[in-house]
Design an enzyme around this catalytic site. Structure first.
Site, PDB file in Angstrom:
ATOM      1  N   LYS A   1       0.843  -1.204   0.000  1.00  0.00           N
ATOM      2  CA  LYS A   1       0.000   0.000   0.000  1.00  0.00           C
ATOM      3  C   LYS A   1       0.874   1.249   0.000  1.00  0.00           C
ATOM      4  O   LYS A   1       1.900   1.295   0.677  1.00  0.00           O
ATOM      5  CB  LYS A   1      -0.891  -0.019   1.246  1.00  0.00           C
ATOM      6  CG  LYS A   1      -1.938   1.076   1.292  1.00  0.00           C
ATOM      7  CD  LYS A   1      -2.798   0.932   2.556  1.00  0.00           C
ATOM      8  CE  LYS A   1      -3.941   1.919   2.576  1.00  0.00           C
ATOM      9  NZ  LYS A   1      -4.807   1.734   3.767  1.00  0.00           N
TER      10      LYS A   1
ATOM     11  N   SER B   1      -9.746   1.482   2.784  1.00  0.00           N
ATOM     12  CA  SER B   1      -8.891   2.273   1.934  1.00  0.00           C
ATOM     13  C   SER B   1      -7.811   1.475   1.199  1.00  0.00           C
ATOM     14  O   SER B   1      -7.215   1.985   0.246  1.00  0.00           O
ATOM     15  CB  SER B   1      -8.219   3.369   2.764  1.00  0.00           C
ATOM     16  OG  SER B   1      -7.332   2.798   3.703  1.00  0.00           O
TER      17      SER B   1
ATOM     18  N   SER C   1      -9.849  -0.851   7.030  1.00  0.00           N
ATOM     19  CA  SER C   1      -9.254  -0.661   5.706  1.00  0.00           C
ATOM     20  C   SER C   1      -8.447  -1.834   5.152  1.00  0.00           C
ATOM     21  O   SER C   1      -8.019  -1.783   3.997  1.00  0.00           O
ATOM     22  CB  SER C   1      -8.365   0.591   5.705  1.00  0.00           C
ATOM     23  OG  SER C   1      -9.159   1.735   5.663  1.00  0.00           O
TER      24      SER C   1
END
Lengths: 96, 473
Positions: B80, B155, B179
């Protein structure tokens, strides 16, 4: 504490947070924040015992105050990310 | 039987093939690069695919050849865009860090590098982790590989989409209010949020510092366990890192608690049906099911949406166009701040900063922030009480399957409500895992569904054991 948020509060909050937005955006932010506050304000309803915050025992985590690495080891890499530098310093506009 | 394609292998399987020299790390990484080339144009999982993937893989092959390889050596994963890798761009999905190059490795990255992990690239995300659909990225929309008209969750939606499109064997995400678990659920993957403090946050760009944890998104529970074990451990660079401790014994027979009272309105009919079927599955596996009450869980979402924006407004104040990141010139120093933040932060980030600033301002602090922290403590106690009776708690991950792109992006509150089942584990600090439990058909597409298991502090072992049991069935 006054009830709810007013549109002029948004301008103050943006100033506090140092964010410039286009004039049209303030109205949208007001509507959004007002809606969210309307929802999260439900926690006012829950009764909590007076001493609730004391339940948790927080401890400070410290380390020895000694040299962690050779001085200047990361200076170039870190300054390399700064928008403007001069002789190993970060340059900002003068404030006085 | 035909051989399983390289891009369908689990970490456990790939690791065996690498160790026995049946395949090389270069071949494995090459297969993923090909798949990314093929699929990512449509899906948009990656913000950047690194140009040295094959060199990394070559070094992994050398490690294996010299007998120094471990279970993760040569395993290609996606990261990420919120976790620092020295010398590489890390933007937090934000324009304010568009060209920012990390000056050091996050602790988890340093640990995985030592294992010989191959980093494929950085994945798209909601700006600074603020969102549940990845639509808040400053760069692009990521599509769900199961149905490209739908979001991959958020997310960590780029991470979930990368694995689901078979463009990474596993991925790292971060979980502040769901997330990792929710995008894993939307994409049919396993997603783990570890105990707060189990995995170091050093080198993770902060959103809500008392809530954030790094966690893996994988194809199986066993794979999640492998990555978690490689990342965990005490780190002096993170003052909230927990001390290392001895492993505990996992119960032979599990008792799982269901907070039935919390599974009322607002849940999709198919999600609830699948959840109930999953409860039956656990019963058939010999798990004891017990109905429990979490008296204040209804207040979790409000509590979360007070604490998280408050922490965010404080954490994000450091992006001022002076030391690093985007700089836009203004009339004076204050002008520099106003212009840089104005140009650098997207709509959702501004919204949360304004909300957090309000919550923390004089006259409102006690009514919101202090109150939320008190409720948080009550929630901790509620969970501690529940865990006296059960080994784990089970809930859905999300009240609905993957929703349509654009469906919730105009109404922030409806987006927040998607986090109803995930935020509590972050508030309480306990570990939680999302595990695939089936599919539901929507408009002719099969959309994945998941269950969530939550265990007491530091009992990831219970989640892995129960998860493997459930997964095998």
């Amino acid at each position: 504490m006054k009830d709810g948020i007013e549109e002029k509060d948004i301008k103050n909050l943006l100033t506090l947070a140092r964010i410039k937005v286009s004039p049209g955006e303030e109205g949208k932010l007001f509507t959004d924040v007002q809606g969210i506050l309307g929802y999260i304000s439900e926690i006012q309803k829950i009764a909590v015992p007076e001493d609730t915050l004391e339940v948790r025992t927080l401890v400070n985590v410290m380390r020895e105050d000694d040299t962690v690495h050779e001085s200047g080891l990361y200076t170039d890499a870190i300054l390399g990310e700064a928008p403007k530098t001069e002789n190993g310093y970060i340059v900002v506009k003068k404030i006085l | 039987m035909s051989e399983k394609p390289l891009i369908d292998l689990t970490i456990v399987e790939a690791s065996e093939k690498l160790a026995s020299k049946e395949i090389s790390a270069v071949e494995l990484a090459g297969a993923y690069l090909e798949q990314i080339e093929l699929r990512d144009g449509e899906i948009g999982a990656y913000l950047e695919v690194y140009d040295d993937v094959l060199e990394q893989a070559k070094r992994a092959d050398e490690m294996i050849a010299s007998g120094k390889g471990g279970v993760l050596t040569g395993i290609p994963i996606a990261v990420k865009d919120l976790i620092l890798i020295e010398g590489r761009v890390v933007s937090a999905g934000s324009k304010i860090l568009e060209n920012y190059k990390a000056t050091y490795d996050a602790t988890v990255i340093a640990k995985l590098k030592k294992e010989g992990v191959v980093f494929l690239g950085r994945t798209n995300m909601d700006e600074f982790g603020m969102g549940s659909s990845t639509e808040n990225s400053a760069y692009k929309i990521t599509k769900n590989p199961h149905d490209t008209s739908r979001v991959p969750g958020g997310s960590s939606g780029g991470s979930s989409a990368a694995v689901a499109m078979r463009g990474a064997i596993a991925a790292l995400g971060t979980d502040t209010g769901g997330s990792v678990r929710q995008p894993a659920s939307f994409c049919g993957l396993v997603g783990l949020k570890p105990t707060y403090g189990a995995v170091s946050r050093n080198g993770l760009i902060a959103y809500g510092s008392s809530l954030d944890q790094i966690g893996p998104l994988t194809k199986t529970v066993a794979d999640a366990e492998i990555i978690f074990n490689a990342m965990k451990g005490h780190d002096p660079m993170d003052s909230t890192s927990l001390p290392d401790e001895e492993s505990k014994e996992v119960p032979k027979i599990f008792t799982v608690g269901i907070p039935r009272h919390f599974l009322g309105e607002g849940i999709d009919v198919e999600v609830l049906k699948n959840f109930n079927e999953s409860v039956e599955r656990l019963k058939e596996l010999g798990v004891t099911i017990k109905e429990i009450t979490l008296p204040n869980i209804n207040y979790s979402l409000s509590t979360y949406y007070i604490i998280a924006p408050a922490e965010a407004s404080s954490n994000l104040s450091k992006f001022d166009g002076v030391r690093y990141g985007l700089h836009v010139d203004g009339e004076n120093l204050l002008g520099d701040y106003l212009e840089s933040k104005g140009a650098g932060f997207g709509a959702e980030v501004r919204r949360r900063i304004v909300l957090g600033t309000y919550i923390l301002s004089h006259g409102y602090y006690d009514a919101y922030y202090t109150k939320a922290n008190k409720v948080r403590n009550i929630l901790r106690k509620d969970f501690a009480d529940a865990f006296k009776e059960v080994d784990a708690i089970m809930m859905p991950v999300s009240p609905m399957p993957a929703f349509k792109i654009g469906e919730k992006s105009e109404d922030p509150l409806s987006m927040y409500l998607a986090d109803i089942f995930t935020v509590t584990a972050n508030l309480v600090g306990v570990p939680a895992i999302s595990i695939p439990s089936g599919f539901t058909e929507r408009e002719g597409k099969q959309l994945p569904l998941s269950i969530q298991l939550i265990a007491p502090h530091r009992r990831e072992d219970i989640l892995f054991a129960l998860g493997k049991l459930f997964e095998r069935k």
